[in-house]
Motif scaffolding. Structure first.
Motif, PDB file in Angstrom:
ATOM      1  N   LYS A 327       0.829  -1.208   0.000  1.00 59.75           N
ATOM      2  CA  LYS A 327       0.000   0.000   0.000  1.00 59.75           C
ATOM      3  C   LYS A 327       0.860   1.253   0.000  1.00 59.75           C
ATOM      4  O   LYS A 327       0.542   2.255  -0.644  1.00 59.75           O
ATOM      5  N   ARG A 328       1.956   1.192   0.733  1.00 58.47           N
ATOM      6  CA  ARG A 328       2.866   2.335   0.752  1.00 58.47           C
ATOM      7  C   ARG A 328       3.507   2.538  -0.617  1.00 58.47           C
ATOM      8  O   ARG A 328       3.708   3.672  -1.066  1.00 58.47           O
ATOM      9  N   ILE A 329       3.842   1.415  -1.276  1.00 57.80           N
ATOM     10  CA  ILE A 329       4.418   1.522  -2.625  1.00 57.80           C
ATOM     11  C   ILE A 329       3.398   2.136  -3.579  1.00 57.80           C
ATOM     12  O   ILE A 329       3.715   3.029  -4.376  1.00 57.80           O
ATOM     13  N   GLU A 330       2.156   1.682  -3.479  1.00 56.83           N
ATOM     14  CA  GLU A 330       1.098   2.219  -4.327  1.00 56.83           C
ATOM     15  C   GLU A 330       0.919   3.717  -4.088  1.00 56.83           C
ATOM     16  O   GLU A 330       0.779   4.517  -5.016  1.00 56.83           O
ATOM     17  N   LYS A 331       0.936   4.090  -2.824  1.00 58.85           N
ATOM     18  CA  LYS A 331       0.766   5.505  -2.490  1.00 58.85           C
ATOM     19  C   LYS A 331       1.928   6.335  -3.021  1.00 58.85           C
ATOM     20  O   LYS A 331       1.743   7.454  -3.520  1.00 58.85           O
ATOM     21  N   ALA A 332       3.141   5.754  -2.952  1.00 54.42           N
ATOM     22  CA  ALA A 332       4.308   6.478  -3.468  1.00 54.42           C
ATOM     23  C   ALA A 332       4.203   6.667  -4.977  1.00 54.42           C
ATOM     24  O   ALA A 332       4.573   7.723  -5.516  1.00 54.42           O
ATOM     25  N   LEU A 333       3.679   5.659  -5.686  1.00 54.64           N
ATOM     26  CA  LEU A 333       3.503   5.780  -7.138  1.00 54.64           C
ATOM     27  C   LEU A 333       2.472   6.834  -7.483  1.00 54.64           C
ATOM     28  O   LEU A 333       2.589   7.547  -8.491  1.00 54.64           O
ATOM     29  N   LEU A 334       1.445   6.955  -6.640  1.00 52.66           N
ATOM     30  CA  LEU A 334       0.433   7.975  -6.881  1.00 52.66           C
ATOM     31  C   LEU A 334       1.014   9.381  -6.745  1.00 52.66           C
ATOM     32  O   LEU A 334       0.603  10.316  -7.448  1.00 52.66           O
ATOM     33  N   HIS A 335       1.956   9.518  -5.829  1.00 52.18           N
ATOM     34  CA  HIS A 335       2.611  10.821  -5.652  1.00 52.18           C
ATOM     35  C   HIS A 335       3.693  11.062  -6.700  1.00 52.18           C
ATOM     36  O   HIS A 335       4.183  12.186  -6.840  1.00 52.18           O
ATOM     37  N   ASN A 336       4.078  10.005  -7.409  1.00 50.13           N
ATOM     38  CA  ASN A 336       5.120  10.122  -8.434  1.00 50.13           C
ATOM     39  C   ASN A 336       4.612   9.477  -9.721  1.00 50.13           C
ATOM     40  O   ASN A 336       5.014   8.368 -10.082  1.00 50.13           O
ATOM     41  N   PRO A 337       3.718  10.163 -10.460  1.00 50.58           N
ATOM     42  CA  PRO A 337       3.106   9.561 -11.653  1.00 50.58           C
ATOM     43  C   PRO A 337       4.098   9.206 -12.734  1.00 50.58           C
ATOM     44  O   PRO A 337       3.835   8.329 -13.548  1.00 50.58           O
ATOM     45  N   ASP A 338       5.262   9.860 -12.754  1.00 43.53           N
ATOM     46  CA  ASP A 338       6.240   9.523 -13.780  1.00 43.53           C
ATOM     47  C   ASP A 338       6.826   8.125 -13.574  1.00 43.53           C
ATOM     48  O   ASP A 338       7.418   7.547 -14.484  1.00 43.53           O
ATOM     49  N   LEU A 339       6.652   7.554 -12.358  1.00 42.70           N
ATOM     50  CA  LEU A 339       7.142   6.202 -12.082  1.00 42.70           C
ATOM     51  C   LEU A 339       6.063   5.143 -12.252  1.00 42.70           C
ATOM     52  O   LEU A 339       6.336   3.954 -12.141  1.00 42.70           O
ATOM     53  N   CYS A 340       4.821   5.605 -12.526  1.00 43.82           N
ATOM     54  CA  CYS A 340       3.716   4.657 -12.659  1.00 43.82           C
ATOM     55  C   CYS A 340       3.852   3.842 -13.930  1.00 43.82           C
ATOM     56  O   CYS A 340       4.385   4.320 -14.935  1.00 43.82           O
ATOM     57  N   PRO A 341       3.312   2.636 -13.981  1.00 44.30           N
ATOM     58  CA  PRO A 341       3.299   1.844 -15.209  1.00 44.30           C
ATOM     59  C   PRO A 341       2.503   2.568 -16.290  1.00 44.30           C
ATOM     60  O   PRO A 341       1.614   3.364 -15.999  1.00 44.30           O
ATOM     61  N   LEU A 344      -1.316   4.173 -16.433  1.00 47.65           N
ATOM     62  CA  LEU A 344      -1.839   4.452 -15.112  1.00 47.65           C
ATOM     63  C   LEU A 344      -1.299   5.786 -14.642  1.00 47.65           C
ATOM     64  O   LEU A 344      -0.176   6.168 -14.952  1.00 47.65           O
ATOM     65  N   ALA A 345      -2.093   6.518 -13.904  1.00 51.61           N
ATOM     66  CA  ALA A 345      -1.664   7.812 -13.397  1.00 51.61           C
ATOM     67  C   ALA A 345      -2.332   8.044 -12.060  1.00 51.61           C
ATOM     68  O   ALA A 345      -3.333   7.425 -11.709  1.00 51.61           O
ATOM     69  N   ALA A 346      -1.778   8.965 -11.305  1.00 52.92           N
ATOM     70  CA  ALA A 346      -2.314   9.297  -9.998  1.00 52.92           C
ATOM     71  C   ALA A 346      -3.376  10.368 -10.119  1.00 52.92           C
ATOM     72  O   ALA A 346      -3.234  11.326 -10.867  1.00 52.92           O
ATOM     73  N   GLN A 347      -4.469  10.198  -9.401  1.00 50.35           N
ATOM     74  CA  GLN A 347      -5.518  11.196  -9.401  1.00 50.35           C
ATOM     75  C   GLN A 347      -5.954  11.414  -7.974  1.00 50.35           C
ATOM     76  O   GLN A 347      -6.254  10.474  -7.252  1.00 50.35           O
ATOM     77  N   GLY A 348      -5.972  12.654  -7.547  1.00 51.69           N
ATOM     78  CA  GLY A 348      -6.372  12.990  -6.187  1.00 51.69           C
ATOM     79  C   GLY A 348      -7.753  13.571  -6.155  1.00 51.69           C
ATOM     80  O   GLY A 348      -8.138  14.339  -7.026  1.00 51.69           O
ATOM     81  N   GLU A 349      -8.544  13.179  -5.177  1.00 52.78           N
ATOM     82  CA  GLU A 349      -9.903  13.691  -5.039  1.00 52.78           C
ATOM     83  C   GLU A 349     -10.025  14.293  -3.651  1.00 52.78           C
ATOM     84  O   GLU A 349      -9.781  13.636  -2.645  1.00 52.78           O
ATOM     85  N   LYS A 350     -10.375  15.561  -3.569  1.00 48.71           N
ATOM     86  CA  LYS A 350     -10.493  16.243  -2.290  1.00 48.71           C
ATOM     87  C   LYS A 350     -11.641  15.661  -1.477  1.00 48.71           C
ATOM     88  O   LYS A 350     -12.768  15.571  -1.957  1.00 48.71           O
ATOM     89  N   ILE A 351     -11.349  15.262  -0.284  1.00 53.37           N
ATOM     90  CA  ILE A 351     -12.389  14.753   0.605  1.00 53.37           C
ATOM     91  C   ILE A 351     -12.791  15.850   1.582  1.00 53.37           C
ATOM     92  O   ILE A 351     -13.946  16.211   1.701  1.00 53.37           O
ATOM     93  N   GLU A 352     -11.857  16.333   2.260  1.00 56.44           N
ATOM     94  CA  GLU A 352     -12.071  17.486   3.123  1.00 56.44           C
ATOM     95  C   GLU A 352     -10.760  18.213   3.241  1.00 56.44           C
ATOM     96  O   GLU A 352      -9.733  17.759   2.759  1.00 56.44           O
ATOM     97  N   GLU A 353     -10.806  19.321   3.861  1.00 55.97           N
ATOM     98  CA  GLU A 353      -9.628  20.192   3.853  1.00 55.97           C
ATOM     99  C   GLU A 353      -8.418  19.481   4.440  1.00 55.97           C
ATOM    100  O   GLU A 353      -8.477  18.899   5.507  1.00 55.97           O
ATOM    101  N   GLY A 354      -7.329  19.500   3.671  1.00 56.81           N
ATOM    102  CA  GLY A 354      -6.078  18.906   4.123  1.00 56.81           C
ATOM    103  C   GLY A 354      -5.982  17.413   3.908  1.00 56.81           C
ATOM    104  O   GLY A 354      -5.001  16.793   4.280  1.00 56.81           O
TER     105      GLY A 354
END
Length: 462
Positions: A327-341, A344-354
């Motif tokens: 899960k940590r590896i997956e999260k790191a790939l989401l923060h670094n889309p250039d390393l993703c396969p 696939l790319a990282a997409q962030g969705e705002k849930i609440e502030e911060g």
């Protein structure tokens, strides 16, 4: 040269040695109760009642009883009768007694013991009193009273100890008898102050064994306690001769440390020679050497099973930490889309502030998939779905049956992780194709596994 005359001198035994022998025969006075119960077993008793009181101890059985000749043999020091008979007449039991001196062990805890016995039309009482015995050094007789037996009385023997010089706890007597008398034998029950004794059941992984030697059979069962509280009895392997525990041993397994506390069981070898106090074996005898060789092989099996059980417990922890690491590896790939396969790319969705919810999604969401994502066609038709599972999978070389395998997949790409034993001198990890091998024996791995965070980061790094 004149020949010298050959003289003869008598071999004598001082009467005081009879008492000394009884008082010093066993290291613990509680052994005398065991000796009396085992005598009842040899006499084909189906029931033995032991009564522990403040002023006396009574051991009564319903065995064969003794005639006058039987009583004389009973008080014959060193009588070979049991070694000659070998088996009891009624139940064909293997005789436990060998040396004919155990009855005098009663003198280690009392001033006086009385033997009452009945066999068919004969009944009598013999009394051994320390003070009376020591009065006259030339008298080697004991007082015998012959009774007229009652028709209601059954055959059997009763030994009563009076003038106690030692205190006996009922709980201690019960625990000792449960370990040292053949309670599992058919047609044999022992009661202490009215409570029937039974051998304790121990739950766990059972390792039965049956091996032959040139002297006889060695058989038994080792139990590895896997969960719950430890049994009340002491850990170790009970070494038995004719169903009676002589001593406990670990056969080198005590060097395992805390896992040794989970080792229970028994081994029986009727051919083993024992010491006169029945607390040990003649270890330099060829019989014991053959027995020891068998038990060393059994100990190897125990070590392997302990390793498997430890791995099974550790595997649950490894699976949790591997999942967290991935899960940590997956999260790191989401923060670094250039390393993703690719694709696939990282997409962030705002849930609440911060706070962001991160997920791996297709890059062109809502539109047609790129040409590269389409399934290939063969001969104008689409490939059947079952062929998706016919792709060649990586060959995984697991050295043990307890290796932990997890897969991390991303579309067409993925890795397989195998945690297994590769030895302390083996590499920390290595890669073959898309398989990452992690050595759980490596010192760095063992150190990292001590805490959750360091373990997760170690697995993620590898």
């Amino acid at each position: 040269m004149r020949e010298e005359a050959t003289l003869r001198i008598p071999v004598t035994v001082d009467k005081s040695h009879i008492i000394a022998l009884g008082e010093r025969l066993y290291g613990e006075s509680i052994e005398l109760v065991r000796e009396l119960v085992n005598n009842a077993y040899d006499a084909d008793a189906s029931g033995v009642n032991v009564q522990i009181n403040k002023d006396n101890i009574v051991v009564e059985d319903n065995g064969n009883g003794m005639t006058l000749e039987g009583l004389k043999e009973y008080f014959n020091i060193g009588s070979p009768q049991k070694r000659i008979l070998k088996k009891s007449p009624r139940f064909a039991r293997e005789m436990i007694g060998q040396f004919g001196i155990g009855k005098f062990s009663s003198l280690s805890a009392c001033q006086r013991f009385e033997v009452w016995t009945k066999k068919d039309n004969f009944a009598a009482t013999v009394t051994f009193d320390k003070h009376e015995w020591e009065k006259n050094k030339d008298v080697w007789h004991l007082p015998l009273k012959i009774h007229t037996p009652s028709p209601k009385q059954k055959n059997g023997t009763r030994v009563t100890l009076t003038g106690l010089t030692k205190n006996f706890k009922v709980s201690d007597v019960k625990a000792h008898l449960m370990e040292t008398v053949p309670l599992k034998a058919p047609n044999f029950s022992v009661y202490v102050n009215g409570e029937k004794l039974s051998s304790q059941y121990i739950a766990g992984k059972k390792i039965p064994f049956l091996e032959g030697t040139e002297f006889g059979t060695v058989y038994g069962e080792i139990i590895l306690v896997t969960s719950g509280s430890s049994p009340q009895e002491k850990a170790g392997i009970q070494c038995k001769v004719k169903g009676v525990t002589i001593k406990r041993d670990f056969f080198g397994l005590e060097n395992l440390g805390s896992p040794a506390k989970k080792i229970y069981g028994f081994v029986n070898a009727n051919f083993l020679p024992i010491t006169s106090d029945r607390t040990g074996f003649i270890i330099d005898s060829p019989q014991y050497q053959a027995f020891e060789a068998v038990m060393q092989q059994v100990a190897k099996r125990v070590r392997e099973q302990l390793r498997i059980l430890a791995d099974e417990r550790g595997n649950r922890k490894i699976n949790r930490r591997l999942k967290e690491a991935m899960k940590r590896i997956e999260k790191a790939l989401l923060h670094n889309p250039d390393l993703c396969p690719f694709g696939l790319a990282a997409q962030g969705e705002k849930i609440e502030e911060g706070e962001e919810k991160l997920e791996i999604t297709k890059e062109e969401k809502g539109g047609p998939p790129p040409e590269e994502w389409k399934e290939p066609k063969e001969r104008g038709r689409e490939r059947p779905k079952f062929e998706e599972f016919a792709r060649k999978r990586p060959k995984i070389r697991s050295l043990t049956s307890t290796g932990v395998i997890r897969q991390l997949k991303a579309k067409e790409m993925g890795i397989t992780c195998l945690v297994d034993h590769f030895g302390e001198d083996g590499p920390e990890s290595y890669i073959e194709g898309s398989v990452v091998y992690i050595n759980r024996d490596h010192p760095v791995y063992k150190e990292a596994a001590k805490t959750r965070l360091s373990f997760v980061m170690h697995l993620a790094r590898l």
